[in-house]
Scaffold this motif. Structure first.
Motif, PDB file in Angstrom:
ATOM      1  N   TYR A  60       0.864  -1.185   0.000  1.00  0.00           N
ATOM      2  CA  TYR A  60       0.000   0.000   0.000  1.00  0.00           C
ATOM      3  C   TYR A  60       0.899   1.233   0.000  1.00  0.00           C
ATOM      4  CZ  TYR A  60      -4.170   2.769   0.993  1.00  0.00           C
ATOM      5  OH  TYR A  60      -5.214   3.668   0.913  1.00  0.00           O
ATOM      6  N   VAL A  61       0.931   1.929  -1.119  1.00  0.00           N
ATOM      7  CA  VAL A  61       1.916   2.981  -1.354  1.00  0.00           C
ATOM      8  C   VAL A  61       1.872   4.100  -0.313  1.00  0.00           C
ATOM      9  CG1 VAL A  61       2.788   4.659  -3.034  1.00  0.00           C
ATOM     10  CG2 VAL A  61       2.044   2.391  -3.793  1.00  0.00           C
TER      11      VAL A  61
ATOM     12  N   ALA B  26       8.205   3.502  -2.343  1.00  0.00           N
ATOM     13  CA  ALA B  26       7.048   4.374  -2.560  1.00  0.00           C
ATOM     14  C   ALA B  26       7.267   5.254  -3.794  1.00  0.00           C
ATOM     15  CB  ALA B  26       6.778   5.227  -1.328  1.00  0.00           C
ATOM     16  N   ALA B  27       8.475   5.788  -3.937  1.00  0.00           N
ATOM     17  CA  ALA B  27       8.791   6.634  -5.092  1.00  0.00           C
ATOM     18  C   ALA B  27       8.662   5.846  -6.393  1.00  0.00           C
ATOM     19  CB  ALA B  27      10.189   7.219  -4.951  1.00  0.00           C
ATOM     20  N   GLU B  28       9.175   4.641  -6.385  1.00  0.00           N
ATOM     21  CA  GLU B  28       9.089   3.804  -7.587  1.00  0.00           C
ATOM     22  C   GLU B  28       7.655   3.454  -7.950  1.00  0.00           C
ATOM     23  OE1 GLU B  28      11.747   0.681  -6.411  1.00  0.00           O
ATOM     24  OE2 GLU B  28      13.505   1.732  -7.205  1.00  0.00           O
ATOM     25  N   GLU B  29       6.770   3.527  -6.964  1.00  0.00           N
ATOM     26  CA  GLU B  29       5.344   3.284  -7.214  1.00  0.00           C
ATOM     27  C   GLU B  29       4.587   4.570  -7.535  1.00  0.00           C
ATOM     28  OE1 GLU B  29       3.723   0.391  -7.517  1.00  0.00           O
ATOM     29  OE2 GLU B  29       5.624  -0.661  -7.230  1.00  0.00           O
ATOM     30  N   GLY B  30       5.312   5.693  -7.644  1.00  0.00           N
ATOM     31  CA  GLY B  30       4.691   6.936  -8.087  1.00  0.00           C
ATOM     32  C   GLY B  30       4.318   7.924  -6.997  1.00  0.00           C
ATOM     33  N   HIS B  31       4.759   7.726  -5.784  1.00  0.00           N
ATOM     34  CA  HIS B  31       4.434   8.642  -4.687  1.00  0.00           C
ATOM     35  C   HIS B  31       5.352   9.861  -4.760  1.00  0.00           C
ATOM     36  CE1 HIS B  31       3.628  10.106  -0.656  1.00  0.00           C
ATOM     37  NE2 HIS B  31       2.632   9.247  -0.575  1.00  0.00           N
ATOM     38  N   VAL B  32       4.795  11.018  -5.156  1.00  0.00           N
ATOM     39  CA  VAL B  32       5.626  12.195  -5.419  1.00  0.00           C
ATOM     40  C   VAL B  32       6.302  12.744  -4.158  1.00  0.00           C
ATOM     41  CG1 VAL B  32       4.469  12.877  -7.550  1.00  0.00           C
ATOM     42  CG2 VAL B  32       3.689  13.830  -5.379  1.00  0.00           C
ATOM     43  N   LEU B  33       5.661  12.637  -3.016  1.00  0.00           N
ATOM     44  CA  LEU B  33       6.322  13.106  -1.796  1.00  0.00           C
ATOM     45  C   LEU B  33       7.540  12.245  -1.466  1.00  0.00           C
ATOM     46  CD1 LEU B  33       3.263  13.976   0.473  1.00  0.00           C
ATOM     47  CD2 LEU B  33       4.708  15.538  -0.845  1.00  0.00           C
TER      48      LEU B  33
ATOM     49  N   TRP C 126      22.939  13.433  -9.860  1.00  0.00           N
ATOM     50  CA  TRP C 126      22.162  12.711 -10.863  1.00  0.00           C
ATOM     51  C   TRP C 126      20.875  12.161 -10.258  1.00  0.00           C
ATOM     52  CZ3 TRP C 126      20.216   7.804 -11.464  1.00  0.00           C
ATOM     53  CH2 TRP C 126      19.703   7.514 -12.726  1.00  0.00           C
ATOM     54  N   GLU C 127      21.000  11.519  -9.080  1.00  0.00           N
ATOM     55  CA  GLU C 127      19.818  10.955  -8.427  1.00  0.00           C
ATOM     56  C   GLU C 127      18.842  12.067  -8.031  1.00  0.00           C
ATOM     57  OE1 GLU C 127      18.481   7.872  -4.902  1.00  0.00           O
ATOM     58  OE2 GLU C 127      20.523   8.653  -4.875  1.00  0.00           O
ATOM     59  N   LYS C 128      19.370  13.155  -7.524  1.00  0.00           N
ATOM     60  CA  LYS C 128      18.522  14.291  -7.130  1.00  0.00           C
ATOM     61  C   LYS C 128      17.719  14.797  -8.325  1.00  0.00           C
ATOM     62  CE  LYS C 128      20.166  17.447  -4.300  1.00  0.00           C
ATOM     63  NZ  LYS C 128      19.343  17.550  -3.121  1.00  0.00           N
ATOM     64  N   SER C 129      18.411  15.049  -9.433  1.00  0.00           N
ATOM     65  CA  SER C 129      17.701  15.582 -10.600  1.00  0.00           C
ATOM     66  C   SER C 129      16.723  14.559 -11.183  1.00  0.00           C
ATOM     67  CB  SER C 129      18.679  16.081 -11.667  1.00  0.00           C
ATOM     68  OG  SER C 129      19.476  15.037 -12.147  1.00  0.00           O
ATOM     69  N   ARG C 130      17.080  13.283 -11.108  1.00  0.00           N
ATOM     70  CA  ARG C 130      16.177  12.232 -11.609  1.00  0.00           C
ATOM     71  C   ARG C 130      14.852  12.234 -10.852  1.00  0.00           C
ATOM     72  NH1 ARG C 130      16.113   6.676  -9.524  1.00  0.00           N
ATOM     73  NH2 ARG C 130      14.637   5.532 -10.797  1.00  0.00           N
ATOM     74  N   TRP C 131      14.905  12.207  -9.513  1.00  0.00           N
ATOM     75  CA  TRP C 131      13.670  12.172  -8.726  1.00  0.00           C
ATOM     76  C   TRP C 131      12.902  13.485  -8.839  1.00  0.00           C
ATOM     77  CZ3 TRP C 131      11.707   7.818  -8.122  1.00  0.00           C
ATOM     78  CH2 TRP C 131      12.446   6.691  -7.796  1.00  0.00           C
ATOM     79  N   LEU C 132      13.624  14.605  -8.889  1.00  0.00           N
ATOM     80  CA  LEU C 132      12.927  15.887  -9.056  1.00  0.00           C
ATOM     81  C   LEU C 132      12.228  15.963 -10.413  1.00  0.00           C
ATOM     82  CD1 LEU C 132      15.437  18.440  -7.494  1.00  0.00           C
ATOM     83  CD2 LEU C 132      13.224  17.710  -6.557  1.00  0.00           C
ATOM     84  N   GLN C 133      12.895  15.469 -11.449  1.00  0.00           N
ATOM     85  CA  GLN C 133      12.305  15.474 -12.793  1.00  0.00           C
ATOM     86  C   GLN C 133      10.998  14.677 -12.818  1.00  0.00           C
ATOM     87  OE1 GLN C 133      13.856  16.828 -15.765  1.00  0.00           O
ATOM     88  NE2 GLN C 133      11.949  16.376 -16.828  1.00  0.00           N
ATOM     89  N   ILE C 134      11.032  13.496 -12.248  1.00  0.00           N
ATOM     90  CA  ILE C 134       9.832  12.655 -12.250  1.00  0.00           C
ATOM     91  C   ILE C 134       8.723  13.310 -11.433  1.00  0.00           C
ATOM     92  CG2 ILE C 134       8.871  10.401 -11.621  1.00  0.00           C
ATOM     93  CD1 ILE C 134      11.742   9.266 -12.050  1.00  0.00           C
ATOM     94  N   ALA C 135       9.056  13.807 -10.249  1.00  0.00           N
ATOM     95  CA  ALA C 135       8.045  14.450  -9.395  1.00  0.00           C
ATOM     96  C   ALA C 135       7.490  15.699 -10.073  1.00  0.00           C
ATOM     97  CB  ALA C 135       8.641  14.793  -8.033  1.00  0.00           C
ATOM     98  N   ALA C 136       8.349  16.461 -10.724  1.00  0.00           N
ATOM     99  CA  ALA C 136       7.896  17.664 -11.438  1.00  0.00           C
ATOM    100  C   ALA C 136       6.950  17.290 -12.572  1.00  0.00           C
ATOM    101  CB  ALA C 136       9.099  18.444 -11.970  1.00  0.00           C
TER     102      ALA C 136
END
Length: 161
Positions: free
Chosen positions: A64-65, A88-95, A108-118
């Motif tokens: 349960y995400v 949770a992030a891999e399941e699409g949880h933006v927070l 690289w990891e920072k920009s990757r997660w920010l890009q997806i969340a954005a």
């Protein structure tokens, strides 16, 4: 009693402000019957840290995400927290994505997660991503998007440019 009956009764109690003790008892019953959203909701409402962690962990283990994210914040162990945030992030949880981006020193990891969340519409991620970008067009695009969505720091950044 079927869990959907319990869930319906809990919603009625929440909407109409009926006795919260009865609501919590119904919610606990649904959680004990392994109704995953009830496990999460009951965990969120628990006042005791150990009981809260228990129910959030149980719901997280059921994939349960929202519980994965909540348990990551509650578990008290940085390594476990990161594992649950990543799941949770891999399941699409933006927070969770934003939290992962905020806690890493890896650009690289920072920009990757920010890009997806954005891209998922999370406004603080739009702004933070813009600040990381070197391409002026991309930077401007994300600042404008964040500003269009009412993010004051993005508006200020655009006014200064």
């Amino acid at each position: 009693m079927h869990w959907s009956d319990v869930t319906d009764k809990v919603h009625v109690h929440v909407i109409y402000g009926e006795d919260s003790r009865e609501q919590r008892a119904l919610l606990r019953k649904a959680a004990e019957d392994r109704h995953v959203p009830a496990m999460y909701e009951y965990g969120v409402q628990c006042e005791g840290q150990e009981e809260r962690r228990y129910w959030l962990r149980e719901a997280a283990h059921e994939e349960y995400v929202p519980a994965m994210y909540a348990f990551a914040l509650e578990c008290g162990k940085p390594r476990h927290s990161r594992v649950w945030l990543k799941r949770a992030a891999e399941e699409g949880h933006v927070l969770a994505m934003y939290a992962l981006a905020s806690e890493t020193d890896d650009s690289w990891e920072k920009s990757r997660w920010l890009q997806i969340a954005a891209e998922e519409g999370y406004i603080p991620a739009m702004y933070d991503l813009a600040l990381l970008l070197n391409d002026p067009r991309e930077r401007g695009r994300w600042l404008q998007e964040a500003a269009r969505n009412g993010w004051q720091p993005a508006m200020a950044e655009l006014c200064e440019a």
